[in-house]
Design an enzyme around this catalytic site. Sequence first.
Site, PDB file in Angstrom:
ATOM      1  N   LEU A 137     -17.934 -29.542  42.657  1.00 48.31           N
ATOM      2  CA  LEU A 137     -19.429 -30.240  42.694  1.00 48.31           C
ATOM      3  C   LEU A 137     -20.059 -29.037  41.633  1.00 48.31           C
ATOM      4  O   LEU A 137     -20.326 -28.226  41.899  1.00 48.31           O
ATOM      5  CB  LEU A 137     -19.038 -30.935  43.346  1.00 48.31           C
ATOM      6  N   HIS A 138     -20.848 -29.765  40.986  1.00 48.91           N
ATOM      7  CA  HIS A 138     -21.474 -29.335  40.118  1.00 48.91           C
ATOM      8  C   HIS A 138     -22.475 -30.309  38.620  1.00 48.91           C
ATOM      9  O   HIS A 138     -23.731 -29.590  38.759  1.00 48.91           O
ATOM     10  CB  HIS A 138     -20.634 -27.782  39.097  1.00 48.91           C
ATOM     11  N   ARG A 139     -22.462 -31.266  39.309  1.00 51.65           N
ATOM     12  CA  ARG A 139     -23.354 -32.583  38.028  1.00 51.65           C
ATOM     13  C   ARG A 139     -24.543 -32.563  39.083  1.00 51.65           C
ATOM     14  O   ARG A 139     -24.701 -33.363  40.387  1.00 51.65           O
ATOM     15  CB  ARG A 139     -22.448 -32.879  37.734  1.00 51.65           C
ATOM     16  N   ARG A 184     -24.665 -23.418  40.532  1.00 54.96           N
ATOM     17  CA  ARG A 184     -25.896 -23.743  40.294  1.00 54.96           C
ATOM     18  C   ARG A 184     -25.783 -24.007  41.663  1.00 54.96           C
ATOM     19  O   ARG A 184     -26.385 -24.679  42.712  1.00 54.96           O
ATOM     20  CB  ARG A 184     -25.153 -24.562  39.572  1.00 54.96           C
TER      21      ARG A 184
END
Length: 371
Positions: free
Chosen positions: A204-206, A239
Amino acid sequence: MRLAHVVGARPNFMKVAPIISALDRASNVEQVLIHTGQHYDPSLSDDFLRDLEIPAPDVNLGVGSGSHAEQTGRIMIALERELDERRPDWVFTVGDVNSTLAASLVASKMGMPVAHVEAGLRSHDRSMPEEINRILTDRLSEALFTTEPSANQNLRNEGIDPSIVHFVGNVMIDTLDRYRARAARLDLPGTLGLEPGTYVLVTLHRPTNVDEPDRFAAILGALGEIASRYQVVFPVHPRTARNVKQFGLEGALGSLKALGAIPYLEFLCLMDQAGLVISDSGGIQEETTVLGIPCITVRLNTERPITITEGTNRLFDGAPEELPGLALEAITEERRPHRPALWDGHAAERIAEVTLNQLGRRVATTTRPGA
């Protein structure tokens, strides 16, 4: 013929590696690799260059992070100097990150033709920064290499000259095919105590998933519920890791096997033996289709519709509490490997052929910019 490849983020490296390798076989091509430094964490940059056997970049612009405007602007300023010094005949861009758009803008304004690899993909959602990057890069490019028929149709709908569009297949799959056996020998599932085919791999990164604290917490809660039935492995993007700390969500990772961001070969090893992948990535949709692994993409839309119509991907745009039910259903499915047209491991060879012939003819009849 002098080519400049501009890369900056993890997916770019996986796409450019086979292209550089294919063009290295030609004696009349000089290649320059420019790394913008958009991804600067070693786990997202140096490790990938090593794993994919990409030559050390000729230059690293070192732009780092920032807002979309800040990052794109810094890349443009630094890249203009490099292109002015090196004067390539073609500038190659890949994918849809800020480095892609910045390279196409700078090169076009300098009179250097742009070739875009992975052109024509559309989510039809302009709230996604990547969609803006894709549309503008394709408009500015003078050679467009596409991965699936929907991309060709999108470009036709936008009035792009079909003579500059080349359906070559998917270079991501070239890389997967080349390194799959080597990745398997790492046996990372065994090292982590995972039984092949029974665990869930998550990325997950969005911003839509990890930047809003309540939604991010709800997704992590849903993953925790899945972890009560199956082991859940979560390599955490740098992130995403920062947001976990900022939002105080460390406790929500307790039932998950959370890892730091991992190099390409290790990730491929984990993905190839997973029972299910849950992700918001673009390329993972394609890789799981070829591997035959059920994939749930936590997004409203996808720019890669062939992974749904022909592959193993399904979109999930519901409330996070609905995710465990879908995951428990998907993980019981059989592996169904499928290769869409031209996803055969030879896309880079087709790009090289077009480059040496059609793009090369243009070079032979054109004065190099600034010469």
